[in-house]
Design an enzyme around this catalytic site. Structure first.
Site, mmCIF file in Angstrom:
data_model
loop_
_atom_site.group_PDB
_atom_site.id
_atom_site.type_symbol
_atom_site.label_atom_id
_atom_site.label_comp_id
_atom_site.label_asym_id
_atom_site.label_seq_id
_atom_site.Cartn_x
_atom_site.Cartn_y
_atom_site.Cartn_z
ATOM 1 N N HIS A 14 24.055 43.022 43.694
ATOM 2 C CA HIS A 14 23.996 44.333 44.670
ATOM 3 C C HIS A 14 25.035 45.576 44.082
ATOM 4 C CE1 HIS A 14 27.203 42.144 46.781
ATOM 5 N NE2 HIS A 14 27.340 43.494 47.079
ATOM 6 N N GLY B 47 35.501 33.513 32.329
ATOM 7 C CA GLY B 47 34.946 33.442 31.518
ATOM 8 C C GLY B 47 33.845 34.815 32.192
#
Length: 304
Positions: free
Chosen positions: A263, A243
């Site tokens: 990040h 997914g």
């Protein structure tokens, strides 16, 4: 009279600019390490039963004696190699840390991470000036791939995907156990590792907590590659869920792990993902968020 702005204070002029020089020449150290790993210097020395001479190393890595001598001298100066003199001849061997982290046979080897840094990350940073000016990634210049999506560029081929996943593997083999044991996670038995990639952190988690199961939630092509190269059928407590964590609903779980994920995205997208995780959490349960905090000189923020 000196032009405005050119006056140098006595204190600044007298001080040796060690920090600036270190920053200016830091890439020389990185490239020395990269080159020694790419040529197999540490692997050659590890496979030998005794220290090797310059001639033996040059022959073993198929390089010139002059170039090899310079490389070995640099590695010795960086405390990556030991030297001793036998019968007037300099002999080379690995330091303890080089044997542990810079040889491919070591279970905690960083060689795959080093190769990726050399061939991919280093090349991206070559175009940092353009990235700052334009406010965009430089994948087209670096790799010939025009992409606004970080992972479309990183996963531009199956070979590149495997290399990136090997990078993740080497990182979590070093610090994964410390991450999953920083807090007691034993109350959480059903865990989802969002963007779990190669499954290295998931494997560290099930080793530390025998009662838990971990499901790696990642893109279909990542799951396929991970099954083929990284997670075997022996890892029965590690499973997969295909997914996109931005587009698809998050399955029910006791705990969600986001490790080295935030990040990679802008603040807006990170808040979007964190909000989604918060809404998916069961009552009295909490998500675990592990963000990679790095020194500015090592940040990969300009890659996205």
């Amino acid at each position: 009279m000196e032009p405005a702005g050119t006056t140098v204070t006595t204190t600044a002029a007298a001080a040796y600019p060690r920090k600036i020089l270190d920053y200016m020449e830091g890439f020389l150290v990185s490239k020395t390490l990269f080159t020694a790993c790419e040529l197999g210097v540490f692997d050659l020395l590890a496979s030998s039963q005794h220290p090797l001479s310059l001639e033996e190393v040059a022959l073993g890595i198929r390089a010139s004696q002059d170039g090899t001598e310079r490389l070995l001298a640099a590695c010795t100066g960086l405390d990556l190699l030991n030297t001793q003199t036998l019968d007037g001849q300099v002999m080379y061997s690995n330091t303890e840390q080089s044997s542990v982290y810079l040889t491919q046979s070591s279970p905690v080897s960083l060689t795959q991470s080093i190769h990726y840094s050399s061939k991919t990350i280093y090349l991206c940073w070559h175009y940092l000036t353009d990235a700052v000016r334009e406010g965009s990634n430089q994948y087209e210049k670096a790799f010939g791939v025009k992409s606004e999506d970080l992972f479309e560029a990183l996963y531009r081929s199956e070979e590149e995907m495997v290399k990136f996943m090997q990078l993740m593997n080497s990182i979590w083999n070093i610090c994964g156990r410390d991450v999953v044991t920083a807090f007691n996670l034993s109350p959480f038995t059903t865990i989802y590792d969002l963007g779990g990639c190669s499954g290295a952190l998931a494997k560290q988690c099930v080793l530390a907590y025998p009662e838990c199961t971990v499901t790696i939630f990642d893109l279909p092509k990542v799951v396929k590659t991970s099954r083929e190269h990284f997670v075997t059928n022996d890892n029965q407590r590690v499973s997969f869920h295909e997914g996109d964590f931005f587009k698809d609903a998050l399955p029910d779980a006791d705990l969600y792990i986001l490790a080295r994920i935030l990040h990679d995205w802008t603040d807006v997208r990170s808040i979007e993902l964190l909000t989604k995780v918060y809404r998916a959490c069961r009552p009295a349960r909490s998500p675990v968020i592990q963000v990679s905090i790095q020194r500015p000189s090592m940040s990969d923020g300009f890659l996205r």
